[in-house]
Design an enzyme around this catalytic site. Sequence first.
Site, PDB file in Angstrom:
ATOM      1  N   ASP A 169      76.155  -7.345 136.424  1.00  0.00           N
ATOM      2  CA  ASP A 169      74.731  -7.035 136.305  1.00  0.00           C
ATOM      3  C   ASP A 169      74.183  -6.550 137.647  1.00  0.00           C
ATOM      4  OD1 ASP A 169      72.363  -6.843 134.869  1.00  0.00           O
ATOM      5  OD2 ASP A 169      71.827  -8.943 135.125  1.00  0.00           O
ATOM      6  N   HIS A 264      71.677   0.208 132.287  1.00  0.00           N
ATOM      7  CA  HIS A 264      71.148  -0.760 131.330  1.00  0.00           C
ATOM      8  C   HIS A 264      70.831  -0.112 129.985  1.00  0.00           C
ATOM      9  CE1 HIS A 264      70.950  -3.849 134.428  1.00  0.00           C
ATOM     10  NE2 HIS A 264      70.666  -4.706 133.464  1.00  0.00           N
ATOM     11  N   HIS A 267      74.106   0.041 128.294  1.00  0.00           N
ATOM     12  CA  HIS A 267      74.395  -1.314 127.826  1.00  0.00           C
ATOM     13  C   HIS A 267      73.702  -1.572 126.495  1.00  0.00           C
ATOM     14  CE1 HIS A 267      72.673  -5.323 127.148  1.00  0.00           C
ATOM     15  NE2 HIS A 267      73.869  -5.778 127.501  1.00  0.00           N
ATOM     16  N   HIS A 281      76.376  -9.873 128.984  1.00  0.00           N
ATOM     17  CA  HIS A 281      75.478  -8.792 129.403  1.00  0.00           C
ATOM     18  C   HIS A 281      76.020  -8.049 130.620  1.00  0.00           C
ATOM     19  CE1 HIS A 281      71.639  -6.838 130.483  1.00  0.00           C
ATOM     20  NE2 HIS A 281      71.857  -7.268 131.714  1.00  0.00           N
TER      21      HIS A 281
END
Length: 378
Positions: A169, A264, A267, A281
């Site tokens: 992340d 992101h 993602h 995540h």
Amino acid sequence: MRKAFISPTKYVQGEDEILNLGYFVKTFGTSALLIAHPDDVKRVKDKLEATINKFGITLVESGFHGECSRQEVARLQELAKENNCDCTIGLGGGKAIDTAKCVAAGDSLIIIPTIAATDAPTSHSAVLYTPDGAFDDYAYFKQSPSVVLIDTTVIAQAPTRFLVSGMGDALSTYFEARATANSYSNVNAGLPCGVREGLCGPAKGTNAALALATHCYQTLLEDGVKAKVASDCNLVTPALENIIEANILLSGLGFESAGLAGAHAIHDGLTILEGAHHYFHGEKVAFGTIAQLVLENAPTEEIEEVLDFCLAVGLPVCLSDIGVDSITQEELMEVARKSCIPEESVHSMPFPVTPEAVAAAIITADKLGSDYKKGVIQ
């Protein structure tokens, strides 16, 4: 140009830091609603009892049901009112932390993550779900948590996969911040509660936030592998302390005040693939970062530096690493379209982005990562 920067009022990190929790509770009063999964409470029970006795505070057990839903938030807010709680504590992983943010609604909030798997602890936002776990909405509050308290001893005892996911992340932070700065896009720091009512306008990122995002990436490269080894041994070392700070503080301030972009968004698109559901995540964000670098045609040396880092700490570099062994053209375009919906952060890239471009970047990133693992690219 309007700029914004947001951060917790206080960030404290150290070994056995939960022993000082009572001190921070006393800055608000004498009692706190403790929102935590029973397993997380059990992990730190001795420390909680010690801080209760030392500072003379009361912790009201919440019976947290494990889901950050509107119904659970309403129940806990009523419980806090009935017990005259002076503040709210969110202890554990993402669901407990987000629930505590919603219950506190921007006031008198202490966050105690027991893992360093994401950069959410410092943020002024939360994700709401339905009682059965489906996505509901995003919530934004008037300020970040009052206190973010990090007990590095507790985090060192957690499975290393959580720490590595946090590095995934954090890996995106610099590259997304760079893209956002280059495109002069808005950042989340300009979105307090009330934005939907038109109480505040959008804002760009600050130079300070970009500097923090840059340092986040530099810290990962310098200390990531050493921190992983320390975590494998359940030991607190300077490298582990630096990576915990990078995962939680540097990345947290970076994403909110310097911006999100392609990684992101990709993602979010990948979440529709069933094979990826069992991956964290940060693991999916790591692959999204590689795809973003392909999308922007980053220098080969930079892509290889990221690939080397991912392989060294055990982060995904190709689709099979996140459970996607095969993907049809239809599935690929569905992922790409979801990544490019109007509200997605991919539009913070410094050029127009189409679903076709995202699909091409995903497949190219997959091939690059797969070949790099095999040593085909030297």
